[in-house]
Write an enzyme that holds these catalytic residues in place. Structure first.
Site, mmCIF file in Angstrom:
data_model
loop_
_atom_site.group_PDB
_atom_site.id
_atom_site.type_symbol
_atom_site.label_atom_id
_atom_site.label_comp_id
_atom_site.label_asym_id
_atom_site.label_seq_id
_atom_site.Cartn_x
_atom_site.Cartn_y
_atom_site.Cartn_z
ATOM 1 N N GLY A 173 0.781 -1.211 0.034
ATOM 2 C CA GLY A 173 0.091 0.103 0.033
ATOM 3 C C GLY A 173 0.833 1.293 0.031
ATOM 4 O O GLY A 173 0.464 2.061 -0.753
ATOM 5 N N CYS A 222 0.587 2.431 15.215
ATOM 6 C CA CYS A 222 0.886 1.458 14.079
ATOM 7 C C CYS A 222 2.193 1.827 13.325
ATOM 8 O O CYS A 222 2.706 0.881 12.962
ATOM 9 C CB CYS A 222 -0.400 2.278 13.059
ATOM 10 S SG CYS A 222 -0.277 1.977 11.435
HETATM 11 N N1 PLP Z 1 -2.863 3.042 3.807
HETATM 12 C C1 PLP Z 1 -3.502 2.609 4.967
HETATM 13 C C2 PLP Z 1 -4.988 3.351 5.168
HETATM 14 C C3 PLP Z 1 -3.118 1.736 5.841
HETATM 15 O O1 PLP Z 1 -4.009 1.261 6.819
HETATM 16 C C4 PLP Z 1 -1.972 1.027 5.513
HETATM 17 C C5 PLP Z 1 -1.333 0.002 6.471
HETATM 18 O O2 PLP Z 1 -1.604 0.138 7.827
HETATM 19 C C6 PLP Z 1 -1.066 1.378 4.180
HETATM 20 C C7 PLP Z 1 -1.772 2.515 3.565
HETATM 21 C C8 PLP Z 1 0.120 0.949 3.913
HETATM 22 O O3 PLP Z 1 -0.036 -0.284 3.486
HETATM 23 P P1 PLP Z 1 1.342 -1.248 3.425
HETATM 24 O O4 PLP Z 1 1.338 -1.837 4.918
HETATM 25 O O5 PLP Z 1 0.874 -2.376 2.454
HETATM 26 O O6 PLP Z 1 2.316 -0.375 2.999
#
Ligand code: PLP
Length: 394
Positions: A71, A326
Protein backbone atom coordinates in the site's frame (compact mmCIF):
# COMPACT_ATOMS: atom_id res chain seq x y z
CA UNK A 1 -1.71 -18.78 27.55
CA UNK A 2 -4.90 -17.87 25.75
CA UNK A 3 -4.31 -15.58 22.73
CA UNK A 4 -6.93 -13.33 21.18
CA UNK A 5 -5.93 -11.40 18.08
CA UNK A 6 -7.91 -8.18 17.64
CA UNK A 7 -5.49 -6.19 15.48
CA UNK A 8 -6.58 -7.12 11.96
CA UNK A 9 -6.27 -3.53 10.72
CA UNK A 10 -2.53 -3.81 11.38
CA UNK A 11 -2.32 -7.11 9.53
CA UNK A 12 -4.13 -10.42 9.04
CA UNK A 13 -2.98 -14.03 9.04
CA UNK A 14 -2.51 -15.49 5.55
CA UNK A 15 -5.48 -17.69 4.64
CA UNK A 16 -4.35 -21.35 4.40
CA UNK A 17 -5.74 -21.58 0.84
CA UNK A 18 -3.66 -18.52 -0.07
CA UNK A 19 -0.52 -19.89 1.59
CA UNK A 20 -0.93 -23.23 -0.20
CA UNK A 21 -1.12 -21.70 -3.66
CA UNK A 22 1.78 -19.35 -2.92
CA UNK A 23 4.02 -22.27 -2.01
CA UNK A 24 3.69 -23.68 -5.55
CA UNK A 25 5.16 -20.48 -6.94
CA UNK A 26 8.24 -20.78 -4.75
CA UNK A 27 9.13 -24.38 -5.45
CA UNK A 28 7.48 -25.56 -8.67
CA UNK A 29 6.33 -22.71 -10.89
CA UNK A 30 9.32 -20.48 -10.44
CA UNK A 31 9.75 -19.17 -13.99
CA UNK A 32 10.31 -15.47 -14.59
CA UNK A 33 7.11 -14.15 -16.23
CA UNK A 34 9.23 -12.18 -18.71
CA UNK A 35 10.94 -15.35 -19.99
CA UNK A 36 9.76 -16.73 -23.29
CA UNK A 37 10.07 -20.45 -22.42
CA UNK A 38 7.37 -22.64 -20.95
CA UNK A 39 8.35 -21.91 -17.32
CA UNK A 40 7.99 -18.20 -17.98
CA UNK A 41 4.76 -18.50 -19.96
CA UNK A 42 3.18 -20.54 -17.18
CA UNK A 43 3.97 -17.84 -14.61
CA UNK A 44 2.95 -15.03 -16.96
CA UNK A 45 -0.47 -16.60 -17.33
CA UNK A 46 -0.81 -16.86 -13.54
CA UNK A 47 0.29 -13.23 -13.19
CA UNK A 48 -2.49 -12.12 -15.51
CA UNK A 49 -5.01 -14.26 -13.66
CA UNK A 50 -4.04 -12.61 -10.36
CA UNK A 51 -4.35 -9.20 -11.99
CA UNK A 52 -7.85 -10.16 -13.03
CA UNK A 53 -8.75 -11.31 -9.51
CA UNK A 54 -7.67 -7.96 -8.04
CA UNK A 55 -9.47 -6.03 -10.81
CA UNK A 56 -12.72 -7.92 -10.24
CA UNK A 57 -12.90 -7.01 -6.58
CA UNK A 58 -12.87 -3.28 -7.40
CA UNK A 59 -14.82 -3.24 -10.66
CA UNK A 60 -11.78 -2.45 -12.84
CA UNK A 61 -10.29 -3.89 -16.03
CA UNK A 62 -7.26 -6.07 -15.39
CA UNK A 63 -4.94 -3.92 -17.55
CA UNK A 64 -5.62 -1.06 -15.10
CA UNK A 65 -3.91 -2.92 -12.22
CA UNK A 66 -0.21 -2.31 -11.46
CA UNK A 67 1.34 -4.54 -8.81
CA UNK A 68 3.56 -2.88 -6.21
CA UNK A 69 5.37 -3.83 -3.00
CA UNK A 70 2.34 -2.81 -0.91
CA UNK A 71 0.00 0.00 0.00
CA UNK A 72 2.77 2.44 0.86
CA UNK A 73 4.41 2.14 -2.55
CA UNK A 74 1.05 2.36 -4.34
CA UNK A 75 0.22 5.59 -2.44
CA UNK A 76 3.64 7.02 -3.31
CA UNK A 77 3.30 6.02 -6.94
CA UNK A 78 -0.15 7.59 -7.19
CA UNK A 79 0.77 10.90 -5.57
CA UNK A 80 4.34 11.42 -6.76
CA UNK A 81 3.52 9.93 -10.16
CA UNK A 82 0.62 12.34 -10.70
CA UNK A 83 2.54 15.36 -9.38
CA UNK A 84 5.38 14.62 -11.77
CA UNK A 85 3.06 14.01 -14.71
CA UNK A 86 1.02 17.19 -14.14
CA UNK A 87 3.53 19.62 -12.66
CA UNK A 88 3.22 21.89 -15.72
CA UNK A 89 -0.57 22.01 -15.35
CA UNK A 90 -0.67 22.99 -11.68
CA UNK A 91 0.87 22.53 -8.27
CA UNK A 92 -2.06 22.29 -5.88
CA UNK A 93 -2.98 19.08 -4.06
CA UNK A 94 -5.89 18.42 -1.69
CA UNK A 95 -5.86 15.77 1.03
CA UNK A 96 -7.46 15.21 4.45
CA UNK A 97 -6.08 15.39 7.98
CA UNK A 98 -6.88 11.72 8.75
CA UNK A 99 -4.88 10.10 5.96
CA UNK A 100 -2.38 7.33 6.59
CA UNK A 101 1.23 8.48 6.85
CA UNK A 102 1.90 6.91 3.44
CA UNK A 103 -0.28 9.66 1.97
CA UNK A 104 0.34 12.51 4.39
CA UNK A 105 4.12 12.24 4.38
CA UNK A 106 4.19 11.96 0.60
CA UNK A 107 2.04 15.09 0.23
CA UNK A 108 4.21 16.93 2.74
CA UNK A 109 7.31 15.90 0.81
CA UNK A 110 5.80 17.50 -2.29
CA UNK A 111 4.89 20.61 -0.30
CA UNK A 112 8.54 20.99 0.66
CA UNK A 113 9.40 20.71 -3.02
CA UNK A 114 7.28 23.49 -4.42
CA UNK A 115 3.73 22.14 -4.40
CA UNK A 116 0.81 23.71 -2.50
CA UNK A 117 -1.11 21.50 -0.12
CA UNK A 118 -4.60 21.96 1.36
CA UNK A 119 -5.42 19.59 4.21
CA UNK A 120 -9.19 19.26 4.69
CA UNK A 121 -10.46 18.89 8.27
CA UNK A 122 -12.92 16.22 9.39
CA UNK A 123 -15.98 16.35 11.66
CA UNK A 124 -16.12 14.80 15.13
CA UNK A 125 -16.97 11.40 13.60
CA UNK A 126 -13.87 11.47 11.40
CA UNK A 127 -15.71 12.18 8.17
CA UNK A 128 -14.60 14.62 5.46
CA UNK A 129 -17.14 17.16 4.25
CA UNK A 130 -17.65 17.23 0.48
CA UNK A 131 -18.32 20.95 0.78
CA UNK A 132 -14.88 21.52 2.30
CA UNK A 133 -13.32 19.72 -0.65
CA UNK A 134 -15.39 21.84 -3.05
CA UNK A 135 -14.23 25.03 -1.33
CA UNK A 136 -10.59 23.96 -1.52
CA UNK A 137 -10.58 23.39 -5.29
CA UNK A 138 -8.54 25.93 -7.26
CA UNK A 139 -7.86 26.34 -10.98
CA UNK A 140 -4.40 24.81 -10.41
CA UNK A 141 -5.58 21.78 -8.39
CA UNK A 142 -4.17 18.65 -10.01
CA UNK A 143 -4.91 15.95 -7.43
CA UNK A 144 -7.36 15.09 -4.66
CA UNK A 145 -6.21 12.22 -2.46
CA UNK A 146 -8.45 10.88 0.31
CA UNK A 147 -8.92 7.53 1.96
CA UNK A 148 -11.97 5.30 1.59
CA UNK A 149 -12.05 4.14 5.21
CA UNK A 150 -9.91 5.28 8.09
CA UNK A 151 -7.53 2.78 9.66
CA UNK A 152 -7.98 4.04 13.23
CA UNK A 153 -11.64 4.88 13.68
CA UNK A 154 -13.18 3.03 10.72
CA UNK A 155 -15.00 6.08 9.32
CA UNK A 156 -16.16 5.58 5.73
CA UNK A 157 -15.79 8.63 3.50
CA UNK A 158 -18.23 9.99 0.86
CA UNK A 159 -15.97 8.83 -1.97
CA UNK A 160 -18.55 8.76 -4.77
CA UNK A 161 -19.53 12.38 -4.09
CA UNK A 162 -15.93 13.58 -3.95
CA UNK A 163 -15.27 11.57 -7.11
CA UNK A 164 -18.12 13.34 -8.90
CA UNK A 165 -16.70 16.69 -7.85
CA UNK A 166 -13.20 15.78 -9.02
CA UNK A 167 -14.55 14.62 -12.36
CA UNK A 168 -16.55 17.83 -12.88
CA UNK A 169 -13.35 19.83 -12.36
CA UNK A 170 -11.07 17.51 -14.33
CA UNK A 171 -8.94 16.75 -11.26
CA UNK A 172 -7.21 13.38 -10.79
CA UNK A 173 -8.80 11.53 -7.86
CA UNK A 174 -6.76 9.06 -5.78
CA UNK A 175 -8.26 6.90 -3.04
CA UNK A 176 -6.39 4.85 -0.46
CA UNK A 177 -8.63 1.81 -0.06
CA UNK A 178 -6.22 -0.33 1.97
CA UNK A 179 -8.62 -0.63 4.90
CA UNK A 180 -11.86 -0.94 2.98
CA UNK A 181 -10.83 -3.58 0.42
CA UNK A 182 -12.65 -6.83 1.11
CA UNK A 183 -14.69 -5.29 3.91
CA UNK A 184 -17.14 -3.10 2.01
CA UNK A 185 -17.90 -3.01 -1.73
CA UNK A 186 -15.66 -0.93 -3.98
CA UNK A 187 -16.43 0.02 -7.55
CA UNK A 188 -14.03 2.41 -9.22
CA UNK A 189 -16.58 3.28 -11.92
CA UNK A 190 -19.43 4.11 -9.57
CA UNK A 191 -17.06 6.04 -7.32
CA UNK A 192 -15.40 7.98 -10.17
CA UNK A 193 -11.95 7.05 -8.89
CA UNK A 194 -8.88 7.50 -11.12
CA UNK A 195 -6.24 5.90 -8.89
CA UNK A 196 -6.90 3.41 -6.05
CA UNK A 197 -4.46 1.85 -3.60
CA UNK A 198 -4.90 -1.68 -2.23
CA UNK A 199 -2.70 -3.99 -0.16
CA UNK A 200 -2.47 -7.75 0.32
CA UNK A 201 -1.79 -8.22 4.01
CA UNK A 202 -4.99 -6.60 5.28
CA UNK A 203 -7.15 -9.15 3.45
CA UNK A 204 -5.58 -12.47 4.49
CA UNK A 205 -2.96 -12.23 1.76
CA UNK A 206 0.81 -11.87 2.11
CA UNK A 207 2.76 -8.82 3.26
CA UNK A 208 4.90 -6.88 0.81
CA UNK A 209 2.46 -6.89 -2.09
CA UNK A 210 -0.18 -4.41 -3.16
CA UNK A 211 -1.48 -2.70 -6.25
CA UNK A 212 -2.41 0.62 -7.75
CA UNK A 213 -5.46 0.85 -9.97
CA UNK A 214 -4.79 3.39 -12.73
CA UNK A 215 -7.81 4.35 -14.82
CA UNK A 216 -7.24 3.94 -18.55
CA UNK A 217 -5.98 7.26 -19.91
CA UNK A 218 -4.64 8.59 -16.60
CA UNK A 219 -0.93 9.33 -16.83
CA UNK A 220 1.51 8.74 -13.98
CA UNK A 221 5.29 8.91 -14.05
CA UNK A 222 6.91 5.75 -12.62
CA UNK A 223 9.01 5.82 -9.45
CA UNK A 224 11.05 2.75 -10.29
CA UNK A 225 12.85 2.50 -13.60
CA UNK A 226 14.34 -0.60 -15.15
CA UNK A 227 13.14 -3.50 -17.25
CA UNK A 228 9.72 -2.00 -17.97
CA UNK A 229 7.55 -4.57 -16.22
CA UNK A 230 3.95 -3.70 -15.28
CA UNK A 231 3.39 -1.72 -18.50
CA UNK A 232 6.47 0.35 -17.67
CA UNK A 233 4.78 1.66 -14.51
CA UNK A 234 6.78 -0.41 -12.04
CA UNK A 235 9.98 -2.10 -13.13
CA UNK A 236 11.46 -5.11 -11.38
CA UNK A 237 10.89 -8.85 -11.60
CA UNK A 238 7.43 -9.49 -10.21
CA UNK A 239 7.00 -10.89 -6.69
CA UNK A 240 5.17 -13.90 -8.09
CA UNK A 241 4.27 -15.83 -4.90
CA UNK A 242 3.08 -12.57 -3.33
CA UNK A 243 1.06 -11.55 -6.37
CA UNK A 244 -0.54 -14.99 -6.72
CA UNK A 245 -1.41 -14.92 -3.01
CA UNK A 246 -2.85 -11.42 -3.27
CA UNK A 247 -4.99 -12.45 -6.26
CA UNK A 248 -6.33 -15.50 -4.41
CA UNK A 249 -7.01 -13.40 -1.30
CA UNK A 250 -9.03 -10.97 -3.44
CA UNK A 251 -11.06 -13.83 -4.91
CA UNK A 252 -11.81 -15.19 -1.43
CA UNK A 253 -12.60 -11.71 -0.08
CA UNK A 254 -15.18 -11.24 -2.85
CA UNK A 255 -16.85 -14.52 -1.92
CA UNK A 256 -16.79 -13.94 1.82
CA UNK A 257 -17.32 -10.20 2.17
CA UNK A 258 -21.06 -10.25 2.96
CA UNK A 259 -20.79 -13.09 5.51
CA UNK A 260 -17.67 -11.62 7.13
CA UNK A 261 -19.34 -8.23 7.47
CA UNK A 262 -22.53 -9.63 8.98
CA UNK A 263 -20.62 -11.63 11.57
CA UNK A 264 -18.16 -8.88 12.42
CA UNK A 265 -20.82 -6.18 12.79
CA UNK A 266 -22.47 -8.32 15.51
CA UNK A 267 -19.17 -8.82 17.33
CA UNK A 268 -18.18 -5.18 16.84
CA UNK A 269 -21.39 -3.89 18.36
CA UNK A 270 -21.24 -6.40 21.20
CA UNK A 271 -17.70 -5.30 22.04
CA UNK A 272 -18.41 -1.59 21.70
CA UNK A 273 -21.64 -1.68 23.72
CA UNK A 274 -20.08 -3.98 26.31
CA UNK A 275 -17.20 -1.55 26.87
CA UNK A 276 -19.52 1.45 27.14
CA UNK A 277 -21.81 -0.37 29.57
CA UNK A 278 -19.06 -2.00 31.62
CA UNK A 279 -16.68 0.93 32.11
CA UNK A 280 -17.32 4.49 33.29
CA UNK A 281 -15.98 7.53 31.41
CA UNK A 282 -15.69 5.92 27.98
CA UNK A 283 -16.10 7.66 24.64
CA UNK A 284 -16.64 5.83 21.35
CA UNK A 285 -14.51 7.37 18.61
CA UNK A 286 -15.79 7.40 15.03
CA UNK A 287 -19.27 6.97 13.63
CA UNK A 288 -21.81 4.35 14.63
CA UNK A 289 -23.76 2.22 12.17
CA UNK A 290 -23.30 2.19 8.41
CA UNK A 291 -20.59 4.82 8.21
CA UNK A 292 -18.23 2.59 10.20
CA UNK A 293 -16.18 -0.37 8.96
CA UNK A 294 -17.70 -3.67 10.09
CA UNK A 295 -14.58 -4.66 12.01
CA UNK A 296 -13.53 -1.49 13.84
CA UNK A 297 -13.95 -0.55 17.50
CA UNK A 298 -12.20 2.55 18.84
CA UNK A 299 -12.75 3.91 22.33
CA UNK A 300 -11.13 6.47 24.59
CA UNK A 301 -11.02 5.40 28.20
CA UNK A 302 -10.42 8.40 30.45
CA UNK A 303 -7.89 8.51 33.27
CA UNK A 304 -5.76 5.71 31.81
CA UNK A 305 -2.94 5.65 29.26
CA UNK A 306 -3.56 3.76 26.02
CA UNK A 307 -0.09 2.23 26.18
CA UNK A 308 -0.65 0.90 29.71
CA UNK A 309 -3.94 -0.61 28.60
CA UNK A 310 -2.24 -2.25 25.64
CA UNK A 311 0.51 -3.76 27.77
CA UNK A 312 -1.97 -5.06 30.34
CA UNK A 313 -4.12 -6.59 27.62
CA UNK A 314 -1.03 -8.11 26.03
CA UNK A 315 -0.13 -9.80 29.31
CA UNK A 316 -3.47 -11.58 29.07
CA UNK A 317 -2.82 -12.55 25.46
CA UNK A 318 -5.15 -9.94 23.96
CA UNK A 319 -3.70 -8.03 20.97
CA UNK A 320 -5.15 -4.58 20.27
CA UNK A 321 -3.61 -1.28 19.27
CA UNK A 322 -3.57 2.29 20.52
CA UNK A 323 -3.89 5.41 18.43
CA UNK A 324 -0.18 5.91 18.29
CA UNK A 325 1.00 2.35 17.77
CA UNK A 326 0.75 1.70 14.05
CA UNK A 327 4.01 3.36 13.04
CA UNK A 328 7.35 3.99 14.64
CA UNK A 329 6.44 3.17 18.22
CA UNK A 330 5.83 6.88 18.70
CA UNK A 331 3.92 7.94 21.79
CA UNK A 332 2.44 11.05 20.21
CA UNK A 333 -1.34 10.99 20.28
CA UNK A 334 -2.97 9.95 17.05
CA UNK A 335 -3.24 12.69 14.40
CA UNK A 336 -6.59 11.17 13.46
CA UNK A 337 -8.13 11.55 16.93
CA UNK A 338 -6.67 15.04 17.31
CA UNK A 339 -8.08 15.90 13.87
CA UNK A 340 -11.51 14.81 15.12
CA UNK A 341 -11.21 17.36 17.91
CA UNK A 342 -10.19 15.14 20.84
CA UNK A 343 -7.96 16.78 23.39
CA UNK A 344 -4.51 15.21 23.97
CA UNK A 345 -5.43 13.71 27.31
CA UNK A 346 -8.44 11.82 25.92
CA UNK A 347 -6.69 10.82 22.70
CA UNK A 348 -3.94 9.27 24.82
CA UNK A 349 -6.31 6.80 26.46
CA UNK A 350 -7.60 5.32 23.23
CA UNK A 351 -7.71 1.74 22.09
CA UNK A 352 -8.47 0.18 18.74
CA UNK A 353 -9.79 -3.34 18.39
CA UNK A 354 -10.05 -4.61 14.83
CA UNK A 355 -11.92 -7.85 14.25
CA UNK A 356 -11.24 -10.55 11.73
CA UNK A 357 -12.69 -13.69 10.19
CA UNK A 358 -11.61 -16.01 12.96
CA UNK A 359 -12.81 -14.05 15.99
CA UNK A 360 -15.57 -15.60 18.08
CA UNK A 361 -18.19 -14.36 20.49
CA UNK A 362 -16.39 -16.17 23.27
CA UNK A 363 -13.26 -14.11 22.60
CA UNK A 364 -15.28 -10.91 22.86
CA UNK A 365 -16.70 -12.14 26.18
CA UNK A 366 -13.14 -12.71 27.39
CA UNK A 367 -12.15 -9.12 26.52
CA UNK A 368 -15.30 -7.76 28.14
CA UNK A 369 -14.50 -9.72 31.28
CA UNK A 370 -10.85 -8.62 31.47
CA UNK A 371 -10.88 -5.00 30.28
CA UNK A 372 -12.96 -3.48 33.12
CA UNK A 373 -10.64 -5.15 35.66
CA UNK A 374 -7.57 -3.72 33.93
CA UNK A 375 -9.10 -0.24 33.78
CA UNK A 376 -10.05 -0.39 37.43
CA UNK A 377 -6.53 -1.41 38.43
CA UNK A 378 -4.88 1.30 36.31
CA UNK A 379 -7.27 3.96 37.55
CA UNK A 380 -6.41 3.08 41.13
CA UNK A 381 -2.90 4.29 40.30
CA UNK A 382 -4.04 7.45 38.55
CA UNK A 383 -3.88 10.69 40.57
CA UNK A 384 -6.31 12.30 38.12
CA UNK A 385 -8.91 9.62 38.68
CA UNK A 386 -8.39 9.95 42.42
CA UNK A 387 -9.33 13.61 42.13
CA UNK A 388 -12.46 12.76 40.12
CA UNK A 389 -13.64 10.24 42.74
CA UNK A 390 -13.02 12.69 45.55
CA UNK A 391 -14.76 15.57 43.81
CA UNK A 392 -17.76 13.24 43.25
CA UNK A 393 -17.89 12.31 46.90
CA UNK A 394 -17.54 15.92 48.06
N1 PLP B 1 -2.92 3.02 3.85
C1 PLP B 1 -3.66 2.66 4.92
C2 PLP B 1 -4.99 3.29 5.17
C3 PLP B 1 -3.17 1.69 5.82
O1 PLP B 1 -3.89 1.35 6.87
C4 PLP B 1 -1.90 1.11 5.56
C5 PLP B 1 -1.33 0.14 6.50
O2 PLP B 1 -1.62 0.13 7.67
C6 PLP B 1 -1.19 1.53 4.41
C7 PLP B 1 -1.74 2.48 3.59
C8 PLP B 1 0.15 0.95 4.08
O3 PLP B 1 0.01 -0.31 3.47
P1 PLP B 1 1.25 -1.34 3.45
O4 PLP B 1 1.39 -1.84 4.84
O5 PLP B 1 0.81 -2.41 2.49
O6 PLP B 1 2.43 -0.60 2.95
Amino acid sequence: MRRVYLDHSATTPVDPEVAAIMMTYYTEKYGNPSSVHGFGRETKQALEQARNQVAELIGAASREITFTSGGTEADNLAILGTAEALRKKGKHIITSCIEHHAVLETCEYLEKNGFDLTVIPVDEEGIISVDEVRKAIRPDTILITVMHANNEVGSIQPIAEIGKLAKEHGIVFHVDAVQSLGKIPINVEEMNVDLLTVSGHKIYGPKGVGALYVRKGVRIVPLIHGGGQERKRRSGTENMPGIIGFGKACELAGQRMADDAEKQIKLRDKLMNGIVEGIEYVKVNGPVGEKRLPNNVNVSIRYVEGESLLLSLDMLGIAASSGSACTSGSLDPSHVLLGMGLIHEIAHGSLRFSLGRQNTEEEIDYVLEQLPKIVERLRMMSPLYDQVIHSKQA
